[in-house]
Motif scaffolding. Structure first.
Motif, PDB file in Angstrom:
ATOM      1  N   GLU A   3      51.473 -22.552  45.493  1.00 59.31           N
ATOM      2  CA  GLU A   3      50.711 -22.539  46.661  1.00 59.31           C
ATOM      3  C   GLU A   3      49.704 -22.776  46.664  1.00 59.31           C
ATOM      4  O   GLU A   3      48.337 -23.638  45.696  1.00 59.31           O
ATOM      5  CB  GLU A   3      50.595 -21.110  47.098  1.00 59.31           C
ATOM      6  CG  GLU A   3      52.409 -20.683  47.534  1.00 59.31           C
ATOM      7  CD  GLU A   3      52.044 -19.551  48.244  1.00 59.31           C
ATOM      8  OE1 GLU A   3      51.352 -18.981  47.768  1.00 59.31           O
ATOM      9  OE2 GLU A   3      52.760 -19.848  49.516  1.00 59.31           O
ATOM     10  N   ALA A   5      45.781 -23.884  49.643  1.00 55.45           N
ATOM     11  CA  ALA A   5      45.408 -23.921  50.972  1.00 55.45           C
ATOM     12  C   ALA A   5      44.637 -24.963  51.509  1.00 55.45           C
ATOM     13  O   ALA A   5      43.250 -25.140  50.363  1.00 55.45           O
ATOM     14  CB  ALA A   5      44.718 -22.397  50.827  1.00 55.45           C
ATOM     15  N   TYR A   7      41.705 -25.847  53.838  1.00 52.62           N
ATOM     16  CA  TYR A   7      40.295 -25.149  54.655  1.00 52.62           C
ATOM     17  C   TYR A   7      40.013 -26.428  55.588  1.00 52.62           C
ATOM     18  O   TYR A   7      39.849 -27.702  55.427  1.00 52.62           O
ATOM     19  CB  TYR A   7      39.485 -25.058  53.600  1.00 52.62           C
ATOM     20  CG  TYR A   7      39.912 -23.945  53.329  1.00 52.62           C
ATOM     21  CD1 TYR A   7      39.169 -22.981  53.204  1.00 52.62           C
ATOM     22  CD2 TYR A   7      39.931 -23.013  51.901  1.00 52.62           C
ATOM     23  CE1 TYR A   7      39.422 -21.186  52.844  1.00 52.62           C
ATOM     24  CE2 TYR A   7      40.476 -21.898  51.524  1.00 52.62           C
ATOM     25  CZ  TYR A   7      40.130 -21.511  51.870  1.00 52.62           C
ATOM     26  OH  TYR A   7      40.537 -20.630  51.600  1.00 52.62           O
ATOM     27  N   LEU A  13      43.010 -23.227  57.181  1.00 50.75           N
ATOM     28  CA  LEU A  13      44.038 -23.224  58.631  1.00 50.75           C
ATOM     29  C   LEU A  13      45.715 -22.924  57.864  1.00 50.75           C
ATOM     30  O   LEU A  13      45.905 -22.420  59.119  1.00 50.75           O
ATOM     31  CB  LEU A  13      43.806 -24.678  58.365  1.00 50.75           C
ATOM     32  CG  LEU A  13      42.660 -25.986  58.837  1.00 50.75           C
ATOM     33  CD1 LEU A  13      42.774 -27.293  58.842  1.00 50.75           C
ATOM     34  CD2 LEU A  13      42.076 -24.912  59.827  1.00 50.75           C
ATOM     35  N   LYS A  14      45.878 -23.261  56.740  1.00 48.28           N
ATOM     36  CA  LYS A  14      47.164 -22.230  56.152  1.00 48.28           C
ATOM     37  C   LYS A  14      47.243 -22.493  54.710  1.00 48.28           C
ATOM     38  O   LYS A  14      46.333 -23.141  53.959  1.00 48.28           O
ATOM     39  CB  LYS A  14      48.301 -23.569  56.883  1.00 48.28           C
ATOM     40  CG  LYS A  14      49.995 -23.595  56.760  1.00 48.28           C
ATOM     41  CD  LYS A  14      50.675 -24.607  57.359  1.00 48.28           C
ATOM     42  CE  LYS A  14      51.635 -24.421  56.709  1.00 48.28           C
ATOM     43  NZ  LYS A  14      52.322 -22.962  58.260  1.00 48.28           N
ATOM     44  N   GLY A  16      50.460 -22.957  51.720  1.00 51.35           N
ATOM     45  CA  GLY A  16      51.520 -22.502  51.516  1.00 51.35           C
ATOM     46  C   GLY A  16      52.067 -24.219  50.618  1.00 51.35           C
ATOM     47  O   GLY A  16      51.453 -24.439  49.634  1.00 51.35           O
ATOM     48  N   GLU A  20      54.411 -27.799  52.854  1.00 49.19           N
ATOM     49  CA  GLU A  20      54.741 -27.506  53.925  1.00 49.19           C
ATOM     50  C   GLU A  20      53.191 -27.676  55.034  1.00 49.19           C
ATOM     51  O   GLU A  20      53.041 -27.864  56.160  1.00 49.19           O
ATOM     52  CB  GLU A  20      54.592 -25.881  54.196  1.00 49.19           C
ATOM     53  CG  GLU A  20      55.529 -25.303  53.496  1.00 49.19           C
ATOM     54  CD  GLU A  20      55.841 -23.777  52.804  1.00 49.19           C
ATOM     55  OE1 GLU A  20      56.929 -23.190  52.856  1.00 49.19           O
ATOM     56  OE2 GLU A  20      54.897 -23.324  52.602  1.00 49.19           O
ATOM     57  N   LEU A  21      52.390 -27.755  53.895  1.00 47.34           N
ATOM     58  CA  LEU A  21      50.759 -27.741  54.387  1.00 47.34           C
ATOM     59  C   LEU A  21      51.436 -30.057  54.684  1.00 47.34           C
ATOM     60  O   LEU A  21      49.962 -30.512  56.012  1.00 47.34           O
ATOM     61  CB  LEU A  21      49.800 -28.737  53.509  1.00 47.34           C
ATOM     62  CG  LEU A  21      49.400 -27.143  52.674  1.00 47.34           C
ATOM     63  CD1 LEU A  21      48.635 -26.612  51.911  1.00 47.34           C
ATOM     64  CD2 LEU A  21      49.319 -25.688  53.800  1.00 47.34           C
ATOM     65  N   PHE A  24      52.861 -29.771  58.545  1.00 47.91           N
ATOM     66  CA  PHE A  24      51.550 -28.855  59.259  1.00 47.91           C
ATOM     67  C   PHE A  24      50.755 -29.877  59.736  1.00 47.91           C
ATOM     68  O   PHE A  24      50.282 -30.167  60.998  1.00 47.91           O
ATOM     69  CB  PHE A  24      50.915 -27.662  58.501  1.00 47.91           C
ATOM     70  CG  PHE A  24      50.115 -27.301  59.298  1.00 47.91           C
ATOM     71  CD1 PHE A  24      49.659 -26.359  60.313  1.00 47.91           C
ATOM     72  CD2 PHE A  24      48.841 -27.332  58.734  1.00 47.91           C
ATOM     73  CE1 PHE A  24      48.678 -25.848  60.993  1.00 47.91           C
ATOM     74  CE2 PHE A  24      47.161 -26.833  59.480  1.00 47.91           C
ATOM     75  CZ  PHE A  24      47.530 -26.187  60.140  1.00 47.91           C
ATOM     76  N   ARG A  25      49.738 -31.254  58.642  1.00 48.56           N
ATOM     77  CA  ARG A  25      48.845 -32.201  59.059  1.00 48.56           C
ATOM     78  C   ARG A  25      49.874 -33.370  59.701  1.00 48.56           C
ATOM     79  O   ARG A  25      49.077 -33.805  60.351  1.00 48.56           O
ATOM     80  CB  ARG A  25      48.039 -32.266  57.997  1.00 48.56           C
ATOM     81  CG  ARG A  25      47.310 -31.281  57.218  1.00 48.56           C
ATOM     82  CD  ARG A  25      45.865 -30.573  58.190  1.00 48.56           C
ATOM     83  NE  ARG A  25      45.398 -31.572  58.736  1.00 48.56           N
ATOM     84  CZ  ARG A  25      44.609 -31.649  59.669  1.00 48.56           C
ATOM     85  NH1 ARG A  25      44.508 -30.647  60.406  1.00 48.56           N
ATOM     86  NH2 ARG A  25      43.972 -32.791  59.968  1.00 48.56           N
TER      87      ARG A  25
END
Length: 55
Positions: A3, A5, A7, A13-14, A16, A20-21, A24-25
């Motif tokens: 995983e 993170a 920032y 922000l998230k 994953g 997943e990131l 998300f972006r």
């Protein structure tokens, strides 16, 4: 499963997986990996995006 993170400055922000990131972006998985490199950190300010690998 590893995983990460993401920032923006000091704000989390998230958390994953790379996939997943990226979703998300709305960028590619490779872009998220690039955000974690020293080269990207040098090119951006402290308020830029940062990706940290979590153990």
């Amino acid at each position: 499963m590893t995983e990460y993170a993401i920032y923006k400055g000091d704000d989390l922000l998230k958390i994953g997986t790379l996939e997943e990131l990226a979703e998300f972006r709305k960028v590619k998985r490779e872009t998220i990996l690039f955000y974690a490199t020293p080269t990207y950190r040098k090119r951006t300010t402290e308020k830029g995006l940062r990706v940290i690998k979590l153990d």
